[in-house]
Design a protein around this motif. Structure first.
Motif, PDB file in Angstrom:
ATOM      1  N   ASN A   1       0.831  -1.206   0.000  1.00 38.50           N
ATOM      2  CA  ASN A   1       0.000   0.000   0.000  1.00 38.50           C
ATOM      3  C   ASN A   1       0.864   1.255   0.000  1.00 38.50           C
ATOM      4  OD1 ASN A   1      -2.565  -1.187  -0.058  1.00 38.50           O
ATOM      5  ND2 ASN A   1      -2.560  -1.540   2.146  1.00 38.50           N
ATOM      6  N   GLN A   2       2.006   1.188   0.655  1.00 34.94           N
ATOM      7  CA  GLN A   2       2.935   2.316   0.651  1.00 34.94           C
ATOM      8  C   GLN A   2       3.418   2.583  -0.775  1.00 34.94           C
ATOM      9  OE1 GLN A   2       6.473   1.577   2.911  1.00 34.94           O
ATOM     10  NE2 GLN A   2       7.464   3.487   2.339  1.00 34.94           N
ATOM     11  N   ILE A   3       3.765   1.518  -1.479  1.00 33.70           N
ATOM     12  CA  ILE A   3       4.192   1.659  -2.873  1.00 33.70           C
ATOM     13  C   ILE A   3       3.055   2.197  -3.724  1.00 33.70           C
ATOM     14  CG2 ILE A   3       4.911   0.363  -4.920  1.00 33.70           C
ATOM     15  CD1 ILE A   3       6.436  -1.521  -2.972  1.00 33.70           C
ATOM     16  N   ALA A   4       1.844   1.697  -3.497  1.00 32.61           N
ATOM     17  CA  ALA A   4       0.690   2.143  -4.263  1.00 32.61           C
ATOM     18  C   ALA A   4       0.429   3.636  -4.067  1.00 32.61           C
ATOM     19  CB  ALA A   4      -0.551   1.337  -3.871  1.00 32.61           C
ATOM     20  N   VAL A   5       0.588   4.119  -2.836  1.00 36.14           N
ATOM     21  CA  VAL A   5       0.408   5.552  -2.567  1.00 36.14           C
ATOM     22  C   VAL A   5       1.428   6.367  -3.364  1.00 36.14           C
ATOM     23  CG1 VAL A   5       0.667   7.357  -0.809  1.00 36.14           C
ATOM     24  CG2 VAL A   5      -0.661   5.309  -0.308  1.00 36.14           C
ATOM     25  N   SER A   6       2.673   5.908  -3.382  1.00 35.06           N
ATOM     26  CA  SER A   6       3.698   6.654  -4.126  1.00 35.06           C
ATOM     27  C   SER A   6       3.390   6.635  -5.621  1.00 35.06           C
ATOM     28  CB  SER A   6       5.087   6.070  -3.858  1.00 35.06           C
ATOM     29  OG  SER A   6       5.235   4.781  -4.416  1.00 35.06           O
ATOM     30  N   TRP A   7       2.833   5.522  -6.115  1.00 35.87           N
ATOM     31  CA  TRP A   7       2.488   5.434  -7.533  1.00 35.87           C
ATOM     32  C   TRP A   7       1.294   6.314  -7.886  1.00 35.87           C
ATOM     33  CZ3 TRP A   7       3.031  -0.356  -9.456  1.00 35.87           C
ATOM     34  CH2 TRP A   7       4.373  -0.748  -9.320  1.00 35.87           C
ATOM     35  N   THR A   8       0.279   6.338  -7.026  1.00 31.11           N
ATOM     36  CA  THR A   8      -0.880   7.189  -7.317  1.00 31.11           C
ATOM     37  C   THR A   8      -0.491   8.664  -7.242  1.00 31.11           C
ATOM     38  OG1 THR A   8      -1.622   7.032  -5.003  1.00 31.11           O
ATOM     39  CG2 THR A   8      -2.613   5.500  -6.588  1.00 31.11           C
ATOM     40  N   ASP A   9       0.414   9.000  -6.322  1.00 31.95           N
ATOM     41  CA  ASP A   9       0.905  10.382  -6.258  1.00 31.95           C
ATOM     42  C   ASP A   9       1.678  10.722  -7.531  1.00 31.95           C
ATOM     43  OD1 ASP A   9      -0.199  10.833  -3.807  1.00 31.95           O
ATOM     44  OD2 ASP A   9       1.658  10.637  -2.664  1.00 31.95           O
ATOM     45  N   LYS A  10       2.512   9.789  -7.974  1.00 30.96           N
ATOM     46  CA  LYS A  10       3.283  10.022  -9.204  1.00 30.96           C
ATOM     47  C   LYS A  10       2.346  10.152 -10.401  1.00 30.96           C
ATOM     48  CE  LYS A  10       7.198   8.062  -9.654  1.00 30.96           C
ATOM     49  NZ  LYS A  10       8.314   7.096  -9.796  1.00 30.96           N
TER      50      LYS A  10
END
Length: 216
Positions: free
Chosen positions: A176-185
């Motif tokens: 989920n941490q990775i997903a947050v960084s991807w959605t922000d990107k």
């Protein structure tokens, strides 16, 4: 706020940083990268994700949960687990990869389970029309992040079973941490390209090396 929450999560669970790094390394593997790109472009995944988005949009617009479910072909007399089946069947075809189907189903389940605070009885046994205030639409406001986090976690979980119990326990949080960084990107990149969040999965598939490799 998102970055603060992620920092706090990492501090509370030191294993998260190591697991996140390992997941990123796995996602950069050529074979797994190809699978992720294929999965993110799959019609079942797209239909399932957009089905979840439609529920959120209807609820935000004032439609009752039963009405939003009905629009998808579901029934207020059925359970959220039944709704997950309806959502997943929408884009499923004879050529759907079994592994993709399994991962997408788990991701849909993860998102909908969050709406009842991961209560298994509420999810599997209580008719949607009887959920009342036990149903919380707030998690659906972050459908993209939770859905993507579920996809990542379930795509790598099988290869992380040899980790310590402490590390295995944070696979979902790290994903989920990775997903947050991807959605922000994606948000930063979509402002320039004019791409809707409805198309985030395909956008990530098209530029997967940028997301998985930490590029800009």
């Amino acid at each position: 706020m998102k970055l603060n929450k992620l920092t706090n999560a990492v501090n509370a669970k030191p294993e998260m940083a190591r697991v996140s790094k390992q997941i990123y390394e796995m996602l950069q593997d050529r074979t797994r990268s190809a699978f992720m790109r294929t999965m993110l472009s799959d019609s079942m995944l797209t239909a399932s994700y957009q089905g979840l988005l439609s529920i959120e949009a209807d609820l935000r617009g004032g439609t009752a949960l039963s009405g939003a479910v009905l629009k998808l072909g579901g029934s207020a007399e059925s359970t959220l687990a039944d709704l997950a089946d309806v959502i997943c069947h929408a884009g499923q075809g004879p050529g759907t990869d079994e592994r993709v189907e399994r991962i997408v189903r788990r991701a849909v389940t993860d998102v909908l389970m969050r709406t009842v605070n991961n209560g298994h009885d509420l999810y599997y046994e209580i008719p949607i029309k009887n959920l009342g205030t036990k149903f919380n639409a707030q998690p659906l406001a972050n459908t993209a992040g939770f859905f993507l986090g579920g996809l990542i976690a379930n795509a790598v979980r099988g290869d992380l079973l040899k980790l310590s119990p402490e590390a295995r326990a944070v696979i979902s949080d790290a994903s989920n941490q990775i997903a947050v960084s991807w959605t922000d990107k994606f948000s930063d990149r979509s402002r320039k390209k004019g791409v809707s969040f409805r198309d985030i999965m395909q956008a990530i598939a098209d530029d997967f090396s940028v997301y998985a490799g930490g590029g800009k």
